[in-house]
Design a protein around this motif. Sequence first.
Motif, PDB file in Angstrom:
ATOM      1  N   VAL A 291      -2.086   5.301   5.497  1.00  0.00           N
ATOM      2  CA  VAL A 291      -1.172   4.220   5.831  1.00  0.00           C
ATOM      3  C   VAL A 291      -1.621   3.516   7.127  1.00  0.00           C
ATOM      4  O   VAL A 291      -2.246   4.107   8.000  1.00  0.00           O
ATOM      5  N   ASN A 292      -1.305   2.184   7.208  1.00  0.00           N
ATOM      6  CA  ASN A 292      -1.580   1.351   8.377  1.00  0.00           C
ATOM      7  C   ASN A 292      -3.069   1.220   8.687  1.00  0.00           C
ATOM      8  O   ASN A 292      -3.486   1.138   9.839  1.00  0.00           O
ATOM      9  N   LEU A 293      -3.868   1.208   7.641  1.00  0.00           N
ATOM     10  CA  LEU A 293      -5.305   0.984   7.813  1.00  0.00           C
ATOM     11  C   LEU A 293      -5.664  -0.369   7.213  1.00  0.00           C
ATOM     12  O   LEU A 293      -5.081  -0.795   6.199  1.00  0.00           O
ATOM     13  N   PRO A 294      -6.640  -1.057   7.785  1.00  0.00           N
ATOM     14  CA  PRO A 294      -7.020  -2.371   7.255  1.00  0.00           C
ATOM     15  C   PRO A 294      -7.726  -2.225   5.891  1.00  0.00           C
ATOM     16  O   PRO A 294      -8.488  -1.285   5.667  1.00  0.00           O
ATOM     17  N   ILE A 295      -7.434  -3.154   5.027  1.00  0.00           N
ATOM     18  CA  ILE A 295      -8.055  -3.156   3.698  1.00  0.00           C
ATOM     19  C   ILE A 295      -8.541  -4.563   3.396  1.00  0.00           C
ATOM     20  O   ILE A 295      -8.108  -5.543   4.009  1.00  0.00           O
ATOM     21  N   VAL A 296      -9.411  -4.649   2.364  1.00  0.00           N
ATOM     22  CA  VAL A 296      -9.906  -5.940   1.904  1.00  0.00           C
ATOM     23  C   VAL A 296      -9.889  -5.929   0.373  1.00  0.00           C
ATOM     24  O   VAL A 296     -10.191  -4.910  -0.264  1.00  0.00           O
ATOM     25  N   VAL A 297      -9.498  -7.051  -0.245  1.00  0.00           N
ATOM     26  CA  VAL A 297      -9.435  -7.154  -1.715  1.00  0.00           C
ATOM     27  C   VAL A 297     -10.841  -7.380  -2.249  1.00  0.00           C
ATOM     28  O   VAL A 297     -11.516  -8.351  -1.868  1.00  0.00           O
ATOM     29  N   MET A 298     -11.295  -6.474  -3.140  1.00  0.00           N
ATOM     30  CA  MET A 298     -12.646  -6.544  -3.698  1.00  0.00           C
ATOM     31  C   MET A 298     -12.689  -7.348  -4.997  1.00  0.00           C
ATOM     32  O   MET A 298     -13.588  -8.155  -5.219  1.00  0.00           O
ATOM     33  N   LYS A 299     -11.705  -7.122  -5.884  1.00  0.00           N
ATOM     34  CA  LYS A 299     -11.699  -7.831  -7.161  1.00  0.00           C
ATOM     35  C   LYS A 299     -10.304  -7.810  -7.747  1.00  0.00           C
ATOM     36  O   LYS A 299      -9.465  -6.977  -7.381  1.00  0.00           O
ATOM     37  N   VAL A 300     -10.078  -8.727  -8.688  1.00  0.00           N
ATOM     38  CA  VAL A 300      -8.790  -8.835  -9.379  1.00  0.00           C
ATOM     39  C   VAL A 300      -9.047  -8.810 -10.883  1.00  0.00           C
ATOM     40  O   VAL A 300      -9.835  -9.622 -11.398  1.00  0.00           O
ATOM     41  N   GLU A 301      -8.426  -7.847 -11.604  1.00  0.00           N
ATOM     42  CA  GLU A 301      -8.577  -7.708 -13.067  1.00  0.00           C
ATOM     43  C   GLU A 301      -7.206  -7.816 -13.688  1.00  0.00           C
ATOM     44  O   GLU A 301      -6.492  -6.831 -13.825  1.00  0.00           O
ATOM     45  N   GLY A 302      -6.822  -9.033 -14.052  1.00  0.00           N
ATOM     46  CA  GLY A 302      -5.484  -9.244 -14.577  1.00  0.00           C
ATOM     47  C   GLY A 302      -4.462  -8.974 -13.508  1.00  0.00           C
ATOM     48  O   GLY A 302      -4.453  -9.610 -12.448  1.00  0.00           O
ATOM     49  N   GLY A 303      -3.606  -7.999 -13.723  1.00  0.00           N
ATOM     50  CA  GLY A 303      -2.593  -7.634 -12.738  1.00  0.00           C
ATOM     51  C   GLY A 303      -3.053  -6.524 -11.834  1.00  0.00           C
ATOM     52  O   GLY A 303      -2.275  -6.012 -11.025  1.00  0.00           O
ATOM     53  N   ARG A 304      -4.305  -6.105 -11.962  1.00  0.00           N
ATOM     54  CA  ARG A 304      -4.842  -4.987 -11.181  1.00  0.00           C
ATOM     55  C   ARG A 304      -5.665  -5.544 -10.012  1.00  0.00           C
ATOM     56  O   ARG A 304      -6.652  -6.256 -10.216  1.00  0.00           O
ATOM     57  N   ILE A 305      -5.220  -5.204  -8.804  1.00  0.00           N
ATOM     58  CA  ILE A 305      -5.893  -5.671  -7.598  1.00  0.00           C
ATOM     59  C   ILE A 305      -6.577  -4.480  -6.945  1.00  0.00           C
ATOM     60  O   ILE A 305      -5.927  -3.487  -6.568  1.00  0.00           O
ATOM     61  N   VAL A 306      -7.899  -4.539  -6.846  1.00  0.00           N
ATOM     62  CA  VAL A 306      -8.700  -3.436  -6.324  1.00  0.00           C
ATOM     63  C   VAL A 306      -9.067  -3.728  -4.867  1.00  0.00           C
ATOM     64  O   VAL A 306      -9.557  -4.820  -4.533  1.00  0.00           O
ATOM     65  N   VAL A 307      -8.842  -2.718  -3.993  1.00  0.00           N
ATOM     66  CA  VAL A 307      -9.112  -2.885  -2.562  1.00  0.00           C
ATOM     67  C   VAL A 307      -9.947  -1.709  -2.069  1.00  0.00           C
ATOM     68  O   VAL A 307     -10.107  -0.716  -2.781  1.00  0.00           O
ATOM     69  N   LYS A 308     -10.491  -1.905  -0.845  1.00  0.00           N
ATOM     70  CA  LYS A 308     -11.148  -0.803  -0.158  1.00  0.00           C
ATOM     71  C   LYS A 308     -10.868  -0.930   1.331  1.00  0.00           C
ATOM     72  O   LYS A 308     -10.441  -1.982   1.820  1.00  0.00           O
ATOM     73  N   GLU A 309     -11.108   0.123   2.035  1.00  0.00           N
ATOM     74  CA  GLU A 309     -10.856   0.112   3.471  1.00  0.00           C
ATOM     75  C   GLU A 309     -11.828  -0.850   4.158  1.00  0.00           C
ATOM     76  O   GLU A 309     -13.033  -0.854   3.851  1.00  0.00           O
ATOM     77  N   PHE A 310     -11.285  -1.662   5.045  1.00  0.00           N
ATOM     78  CA  PHE A 310     -12.120  -2.639   5.734  1.00  0.00           C
ATOM     79  C   PHE A 310     -12.556  -2.057   7.073  1.00  0.00           C
ATOM     80  O   PHE A 310     -11.737  -1.625   7.889  1.00  0.00           O
ATOM     81  N   LYS A 311     -13.844  -2.032   7.239  1.00  0.00           N
ATOM     82  CA  LYS A 311     -14.392  -1.513   8.507  1.00  0.00           C
ATOM     83  C   LYS A 311     -15.306  -2.596   9.090  1.00  0.00           C
ATOM     84  O   LYS A 311     -16.220  -3.071   8.416  1.00  0.00           O
ATOM     85  N   GLU A 312     -15.026  -2.948  10.324  1.00  0.00           N
ATOM     86  CA  GLU A 312     -15.818  -3.954  10.989  1.00  0.00           C
ATOM     87  C   GLU A 312     -17.152  -3.376  11.443  1.00  0.00           C
ATOM     88  O   GLU A 312     -17.248  -2.234  11.831  1.00  0.00           O
TER      89      GLU A 312
END
Length: 457
Positions: free
Chosen positions: A436-457
């Motif tokens: 929880v409370n970690l930065p994420i970034v959206v990688m791809k969108v498949e219909g109603g499925r939104i895939v993310v991963k942790e964003f690290k600078e």
Amino acid sequence: MTGFRKLSLIFVTALLVLLFFIPLAAGGRAEAFSVSAVQEVKSGPVFVIPVDQEIERGLQRFLERGFEEAQNYGAVLIVLEINTPGGLVATAEEIGSMVRENAIPTAAFITGNAASAGSYIALNADTIIMKPGSMIGSASLVDMTGKAVNDPKLVSFWKSKMVGAAALNGRDPEIAAGMTDSSIVVDKPELGINKPKGQIIALTSDQALKAGYADGIAKTPEEAITALGYSADDIFRVEHTGAEKLSQFLTNPVIMTILLFIGIAGVVIELLVPGFGAPGIIGVLAFVLYFFGNHVAGFAGAETWMLFILGLVMLVLELFVPSFGILGLLGSASLVAGVVRAAFSYSHALLSLGIAFAAAAVVITIVAVVFKERGIWNRFILTESLSKEQGFVPVQEKTSLIGSKGISITPLRPSGTAMVDGERIDVVTEGGFIDVNLPIVVMKVEGGRIVVKEFKE
């Protein structure tokens, strides 16, 4: 001259005496024959029962009915009008026993062929009368295909039956043995019989009369009845009823196979491709005719109907009730058992059922392919589609979020909730866990499925 005259006188006197007494003697014999004939003629109902089909249980049931009617009417004589190619040995034994043990005098009037098992039935009668040109004998054992049976035990058994039947009325047992066993030699020149090894005895009417296998020759049943000393004024002929005639037709092996084919194809097509109605009705009617014919012939009892109906019900239930195939197997076994038990021969029934099933399978496959859109299998397949034309709006893909950054507001293990561009959305990781409370970034969108991963600078 005197001696010659005396001799002539004696000769003339003897001749006159002879001429005088010959008419008296002839008249006396004629009168005596006429009187004895009148005294020996027996009046009363005479029943004529035809034996004009293959010997099987249907014929046995018909003869039982005929003998029962003759007894009820107080018949003084039963005449079996025989013209048969033979048939089942076991049935011939039972018919022979019925003829032999019957209290009413029984005569066999052979109008055509008393072949094989037919000759056994004839030999069990009290007397045998043959029509000119008829035949008795040729009683060797054959199997269902017409091939000779050479099993020594079976041949010996059947030969003993024929010999025993011949001995009932003092007929030569060697001739009866020669009618059944091709391995023996019968040489009776005084009777005009010479059977070498490898042949079977078959007697014409004249040969049978000479050999003692016929008690007389007659052209008609009335003539035979009269020759036996019975009055021909009160003759009853037992005829097949309409149901028995229909049964005889329906129990023909070819017709039985056709009925089974129609029944199987019709019922299965109606179950798999419902909506027609006609195949199901025709199929059920074919099965009804199959069981009706065998029931009237005496082959099928009530249990065969029950087995068939129970099997049909279980097959129908298998289509709607999940039983892991148990109902289908039990239903098939019950149906087959009913069909086989209803027939006069298990081997014939299995052969007919096999042919009918193979032919029905081909027809059912063709019908299923042609009418595949109406098949029952469509009930278990989801064919409906949700389209915009039908008013269904699919979930809008938020492709604009690709590359957007946000923060997880719940643990993502691997799914959870995140805040992206000020909006709470359900997301899923690529497989890892994000706290929880970690930065994420959206990688791809498949219909109603939104895939993310942790964003690290």
